[in-house]
Design a protein around this motif. Structure first.
Motif, PDB file in Angstrom:
ATOM      1  N   GLN A 168      77.480  75.213  59.299  1.00 41.92           N
ATOM      2  CA  GLN A 168      76.062  75.155  58.951  1.00 41.92           C
ATOM      3  C   GLN A 168      75.881  74.112  57.862  1.00 41.92           C
ATOM      4  O   GLN A 168      76.784  73.893  57.049  1.00 41.92           O
ATOM      5  N   LYS A 169      74.713  73.500  57.834  1.00 45.57           N
ATOM      6  CA  LYS A 169      74.407  72.538  56.787  1.00 45.57           C
ATOM      7  C   LYS A 169      74.696  73.171  55.419  1.00 45.57           C
ATOM      8  O   LYS A 169      74.314  74.305  55.165  1.00 45.57           O
ATOM      9  N   GLY A 170      75.423  72.434  54.586  1.00 42.94           N
ATOM     10  CA  GLY A 170      75.765  72.929  53.257  1.00 42.94           C
ATOM     11  C   GLY A 170      77.132  73.583  53.163  1.00 42.94           C
ATOM     12  O   GLY A 170      77.624  73.830  52.070  1.00 42.94           O
ATOM     13  N   ASP A 171      77.768  73.881  54.318  1.00 41.25           N
ATOM     14  CA  ASP A 171      79.119  74.452  54.286  1.00 41.25           C
ATOM     15  C   ASP A 171      80.083  73.466  53.625  1.00 41.25           C
ATOM     16  O   ASP A 171      79.924  72.246  53.748  1.00 41.25           O
ATOM     17  N   ILE A 172      81.084  74.020  52.970  1.00 42.07           N
ATOM     18  CA  ILE A 172      82.099  73.191  52.324  1.00 42.07           C
ATOM     19  C   ILE A 172      83.274  73.049  53.287  1.00 42.07           C
ATOM     20  O   ILE A 172      83.751  74.030  53.855  1.00 42.07           O
ATOM     21  N   VAL A 173      83.728  71.795  53.454  1.00 45.08           N
ATOM     22  CA  VAL A 173      84.776  71.472  54.414  1.00 45.08           C
ATOM     23  C   VAL A 173      85.823  70.556  53.773  1.00 45.08           C
ATOM     24  O   VAL A 173      85.582  69.974  52.714  1.00 45.08           O
ATOM     25  N   THR A 174      86.973  70.459  54.448  1.00 41.95           N
ATOM     26  CA  THR A 174      87.905  69.379  54.127  1.00 41.95           C
ATOM     27  C   THR A 174      87.697  68.328  55.197  1.00 41.95           C
ATOM     28  O   THR A 174      87.377  68.649  56.352  1.00 41.95           O
ATOM     29  N   ALA A 175      87.864  67.082  54.816  1.00 42.30           N
ATOM     30  CA  ALA A 175      87.655  65.979  55.746  1.00 42.30           C
ATOM     31  C   ALA A 175      88.717  64.924  55.494  1.00 42.30           C
ATOM     32  O   ALA A 175      88.918  64.502  54.352  1.00 42.30           O
ATOM     33  N   ILE A 176      89.395  64.518  56.564  1.00 44.03           N
ATOM     34  CA  ILE A 176      90.391  63.452  56.456  1.00 44.03           C
ATOM     35  C   ILE A 176      89.723  62.171  56.934  1.00 44.03           C
ATOM     36  O   ILE A 176      89.211  62.112  58.055  1.00 44.03           O
ATOM     37  N   TYR A 177      89.719  61.172  56.055  1.00 43.24           N
ATOM     38  CA  TYR A 177      89.109  59.876  56.378  1.00 43.24           C
ATOM     39  C   TYR A 177      90.144  58.799  56.123  1.00 43.24           C
ATOM     40  O   TYR A 177      90.586  58.622  54.988  1.00 43.24           O
ATOM     41  N   LYS A 178      90.535  58.131  57.202  1.00 43.01           N
ATOM     42  CA  LYS A 178      91.634  57.174  57.165  1.00 43.01           C
ATOM     43  C   LYS A 178      92.838  57.903  56.605  1.00 43.01           C
ATOM     44  O   LYS A 178      93.273  58.873  57.206  1.00 43.01           O
TER      45      LYS A 178
ATOM     46  N   GLY B  45      97.526  49.414  51.542  1.00 45.85           N
ATOM     47  CA  GLY B  45      98.121  48.556  52.562  1.00 45.85           C
ATOM     48  C   GLY B  45      97.391  48.642  53.889  1.00 45.85           C
ATOM     49  O   GLY B  45      96.254  49.090  53.978  1.00 45.85           O
ATOM     50  N   ASP B  46      98.072  48.219  54.932  1.00 45.64           N
ATOM     51  CA  ASP B  46      97.507  48.141  56.276  1.00 45.64           C
ATOM     52  C   ASP B  46      97.664  49.482  56.989  1.00 45.64           C
ATOM     53  O   ASP B  46      98.784  49.977  57.134  1.00 45.64           O
ATOM     54  N   LEU B  47      96.563  50.064  57.440  1.00 45.17           N
ATOM     55  CA  LEU B  47      96.606  51.358  58.133  1.00 45.17           C
ATOM     56  C   LEU B  47      97.449  51.306  59.409  1.00 45.17           C
ATOM     57  O   LEU B  47      98.032  52.302  59.808  1.00 45.17           O
ATOM     58  N   HIS B  48      97.498  50.150  60.050  1.00 46.53           N
ATOM     59  CA  HIS B  48      98.210  50.014  61.318  1.00 46.53           C
ATOM     60  C   HIS B  48      99.700  49.750  61.120  1.00 46.53           C
ATOM     61  O   HIS B  48     100.472  49.821  62.071  1.00 46.53           O
ATOM     62  N   HIS B  49     100.079  49.426  59.887  1.00 46.85           N
ATOM     63  CA  HIS B  49     101.488  49.190  59.548  1.00 46.85           C
ATOM     64  C   HIS B  49     101.800  49.916  58.236  1.00 46.85           C
ATOM     65  O   HIS B  49     102.018  49.291  57.204  1.00 46.85           O
ATOM     66  N   PRO B  50     101.809  51.265  58.276  1.00 46.96           N
ATOM     67  CA  PRO B  50     102.020  52.036  57.049  1.00 46.96           C
ATOM     68  C   PRO B  50     103.361  51.713  56.393  1.00 46.96           C
ATOM     69  O   PRO B  50     104.366  51.512  57.063  1.00 46.96           O
TER      70      PRO B  50
ATOM     71  N   GLY C  25      99.554  40.582  56.955  1.00 45.29           N
ATOM     72  CA  GLY C  25      98.693  39.451  56.617  1.00 45.29           C
ATOM     73  C   GLY C  25      97.861  39.693  55.370  1.00 45.29           C
ATOM     74  O   GLY C  25      97.690  38.801  54.547  1.00 45.29           O
ATOM     75  N   PHE C  26      97.339  40.910  55.229  1.00 45.48           N
ATOM     76  CA  PHE C  26      96.504  41.244  54.077  1.00 45.48           C
ATOM     77  C   PHE C  26      96.834  42.661  53.647  1.00 45.48           C
ATOM     78  O   PHE C  26      96.694  43.598  54.437  1.00 45.48           O
ATOM     79  N   PHE C  27      97.260  42.828  52.400  1.00 42.67           N
ATOM     80  CA  PHE C  27      97.603  44.149  51.871  1.00 42.67           C
ATOM     81  C   PHE C  27      96.327  44.745  51.280  1.00 42.67           C
ATOM     82  O   PHE C  27      95.868  44.346  50.225  1.00 42.67           O
ATOM     83  N   HIS C  28      95.743  45.710  51.986  1.00 38.93           N
ATOM     84  CA  HIS C  28      94.442  46.261  51.619  1.00 38.93           C
ATOM     85  C   HIS C  28      94.507  47.158  50.386  1.00 38.93           C
ATOM     86  O   HIS C  28      95.408  47.966  50.253  1.00 38.93           O
ATOM     87  N   GLU C  29      93.495  46.996  49.549  1.00 42.17           N
ATOM     88  CA  GLU C  29      93.274  47.936  48.454  1.00 42.17           C
ATOM     89  C   GLU C  29      92.318  48.989  49.005  1.00 42.17           C
ATOM     90  O   GLU C  29      91.217  48.669  49.425  1.00 42.17           O
ATOM     91  N   ARG C  30      92.752  50.234  49.019  1.00 47.12           N
ATOM     92  CA  ARG C  30      91.942  51.303  49.609  1.00 47.12           C
ATOM     93  C   ARG C  30      91.430  52.232  48.531  1.00 47.12           C
ATOM     94  O   ARG C  30      92.186  52.947  47.898  1.00 47.12           O
ATOM     95  N   ARG C  31      90.125  52.196  48.335  1.00 53.13           N
ATOM     96  CA  ARG C  31      89.452  53.043  47.344  1.00 53.13           C
ATOM     97  C   ARG C  31      89.200  54.432  47.919  1.00 53.13           C
ATOM     98  O   ARG C  31      88.999  54.579  49.115  1.00 53.13           O
TER      99      ARG C  31
END
Length: 127
Positions: A5-15, A45-50, A56-62
């Motif tokens: 329901q709207k307002g429920d507290i959940v855990t969420a995995i993002y990337k 770093g790169d999500l596709h190459h953990p 090519g580019f080492f990502h800074e992930r906030r």
């Protein structure tokens, strides 16, 4: 996942990060949540190459920000029960935990990740 329901507290995995969030609504492309706390800081770093520094580019992930909305795949959202910690304290704890884990990593990926996290930490808490 119609039991939420709207307002429920959940855990969420993002990337590669994990958050405690408020459920807003289900949409065709996922679940919209509003971030309340950080449980696990995203890996650097790169999500596709953990754990690979030779990319090519080492990502800074906030980490997602407090009250930021995020669209999360349905299978990555689960109901949460427990106390919701303060966002800033949870972010600090998640950063400390990841930095401690990185001190056991040898090699370029660990070093680059640690540098990214230290720079992010300065940005997060600069006031």
């Amino acid at each position: 996942m119609s039991e939420l329901q709207k307002g429920d507290i959940v855990t969420a995995i993002y990337k590669t990060g994990k958050y405690i969030a408020e459920y807003v609504e289900e949409r065709p492309n996922g679940m919209l949540v509003r971030i309340l706390a950080v449980q696990k800081h995203p890996m650097q770093g790169d999500l596709h190459h953990p754990k690979d520094a030779e990319v090519g580019f080492f990502h800074e992930r906030r980490a997602l920000s407090y009250r930021e909305g995020a669209m999360i795949p349905k299978q990555m959202v689960k109901k949460f029960s427990g106390e919701v910690p303060d966002y800033n304290q949870s972010l600090k704890d998640a950063l400390e935990k990841m930095k401690a884990e990185l001190t056991n990593e040898t090699g370029a990926w660990g070093e680059m990740s640690l540098r990214n996290l230290e720079a992010l930490e300065k940005e997060y808490f600069a006031q």
